[in-house]
Enzyme design. Structure first.
Site: not given
Ligand SMILES: NC(=O)c1ccc[n+]([C@@H]2O[C@H](COP(=O)([O-])OP(=O)(O)OC[C@H]3O[C@@H](n4cnc5c(N)ncnc54)[C@H](O)[C@@H]3O)[C@@H](O)[C@H]2O)c1
Length: 429
Positions: A16, A35, A40, A150, A154, A203, A256, A259, A262
């Site tokens: 995201v 991050d 990364k 959001e 993916e 959401k 699976g 999202c 969970k």
């Molecule tokens: N993946 C999806 O398709 C999607 C779609 C909509 C919403 N979301 C939501 O968005 C959020 C993020 O999902 P994602 O799939 O991008 O997760 P992700 O695991 O791919 O990315 C999370 C990132 O945050 C970083 N991080 C963790 N703690 C941190 C901190 N304290 N400071 C800075 N960076 C930190 C991690 O290192 C990682 O790079 C979740 O809540 C998810 O539910 C995800």
């Protein structure tokens, strides 16, 4: 245009965060990405994209000059007012959302009346109020808060960011909400501006509804298998009804990803914690678990005991066009098959590196035909395009058995059967 656009911070550079960052950079903002994962950030600084997402590498490359990467939050705080939070909110053992990463970010914010947190991470309804209370209790009441959930998917995340079905902004009607609305304005998407709790709930409710639709059609498919109806035809007939629509009516071996499982569980827990028993979501979750296991039953129907049988799994990612393995059906399947005594070979065109971290005791094949070599049965788990156009005669030649289980109804049964193979889909013959 670039000079006029609001610079922003993005905290968390996962699926995201990175897409959001690249998307806003494309719209002209300077974007400061933060991050905690130093590796990364180094890779991103070197121009390497740590995730596999179509079009993302090109978008980041195109907007390189406007994208800045750092592990130091003050780099974003000094240069921006709006800090988009896109850190993970994985499930805890209880099924609640784990908000520790969100709270780490909240705790790192200084007292300020010039900044706002914009929550992109999916959080339980009520989180925004809690964070505002926390700010108040720690003398940071000037810090604004906006919920901006959001909805990107993916596999099509870049296109989804640039062409969203809607933008939801939940806020207290202050400068921060206005600024977020302005940022999204060039996308000309329908805007739902509302209060924070309602935005959070949009959401969770959206994902829970989509998951419900999947479990519903999966149950219809299972009944079709008993009654001789073809679920593909049933879904086609249902989907033409405007009130139903054709999307998310494709049966398969369960949902699976990072999202749906969970978020459905988090909403169920949220309801339970608030004193409401969300009966329907219990069923949605249970149907999904059972759906993954039905594959084992189908294999046993054809092969008898699976002890010593060779089973090939085509596709490992939770869906095509991503390398994301979180909560992928392949994880359950490979484990169940091994527990039943089968030898398992697997192949995925993109997700192998991620899968190797999570799946053990299987043979990782170099391509689909190699995966099918000597197999008694092949199971299509993820409907990558390359599997839809497989040379089934070559597959048949490589296999020792004849069973093809199409877990996604993505294959052409006639082509499979023409190669002398037995075809079994989900809810269709
Ligand atoms: N993946 C999806 O398709 C999607 C779609 C909509 C919403 N979301 C939501 O968005 C959020 C993020 O999902 P994602 O799939 O991008 O997760 P992700 O695991 O791919 O990315 C999370 C990132 O945050 C970083 N991080 C963790 N703690 C941190 C901190 N304290 N400071 C800075 N960076 C930190 C991690 O290192 C990682 O790079 C979740 O809540 C998810 O539910 C995800």
């Amino acid at each position: 245009m670039g000079a006029e656009r609001e610079p922003i911070g993005v905290i968390g550079t996962g699926y995201v965060g990175l897409v959001t960052a690249a998307g806003f950079a494309e719209l002209g903002s300077e974007v400061h990405c933060i991050d905690i994962d130093a590796g990364k950030i180094e890779r991103l600084k070197g121009g390497e994209i740590p995730i596999w997402e179509p079009g993302l590498t090109e978008l980041v490359e195109k907007n390189r000059e406007r994208m800045h990467f750092s592990t130091d939050i003050s780099d974003a705080l000094e240069r921006t007012r709006l800090l988009f939070v896109a850190v993970g909110t994985p499930p805890t053992y209880s099924g609640d959302a784990d908000l520790s990463a969100v709270h780490a970010v909240v705790g790192a914010m200084p007292a300020s009346d010039k900044h706002a947190l914009v929550m992109k991470s999916t959080v339980p309804c009520g989180t925004g109020e809690n964070i505002k209370r926390l700010f108040k209790d720690t003398g940071k009441e000037g810090f604004r808060y906006v919920s901006c959930p959001e909805f990107l998917k993916e596999g099509s995340a870049v296109a989804d960011f640039l062409n969203p079905d809607r933008v939801v902004v939940g806020d207290d009607g202050d400068w921060a909400g206005d600024a977020v609305v302005d940022l999204y304005a060039p996308l000309e998407a329908p805007l739902v501006r509302t209060d924070i709790a309602s935005a959070e709930m949009v959401k969770l409710a959206s994902n829970a509804f989509l998951a419900t639709k999947i479990s519903f059609i999966n149950e219809i498919a299972n009944v079709c298998e008993e009654t001789g109806a073809d679920v593909t035809e049933v879904a086609r007939g249902m989907g033409l009804d405007d009130r139903i629509g054709p999307k998310f009516l494709q049966p398969g071996i369960g949902f699976g990803g990072s999202c749906f499982p969970k978020d459905v569980s988090a909403l169920k827990q949220l309801a339970g914690n608030s004193g409401y028993h969300f009966q329907l979501l219990n069923s949605v979750i249970e149907v999904n678990e059972l759906q993954k296991r039905r594959v084992i039953g189908k294999l046993q129907k054809h092969l008898g005991s699976l002890v010593g049988k060779r089973i090939a799994l085509l596709g490992l990612a939770f869906k095509p066009n991503t390398d994301d393995m979180r909560e992928a059906s392949s994880l359950v399947l490979s484990a169940r098959l091994q527990a039943a005594g089968a030898d398992v070979s697997v192949y995925d065109p993109v997700a192998e590196d991620e899968a190797r971290k999570l799946i053990h005791g299987v043979r990782f094949a170099t391509d689909a035909i190699d995966c099918a070599a000597d197999a008694d049965a092949v199971v299509l788990v993820t409907e990558w395009d390359e599997f839809k156009t497989l040379d089934w005669s070559a597959v048949a030649g490589a296999m020792s058995g004849t069973v093809i289980i199409d877990g996604r109804n993505a294959l052409d049964p006639q082509s499979v059967r023409a190669a002398g193979l037995e075809y079994e889909g989900v809810g269709r013959t």
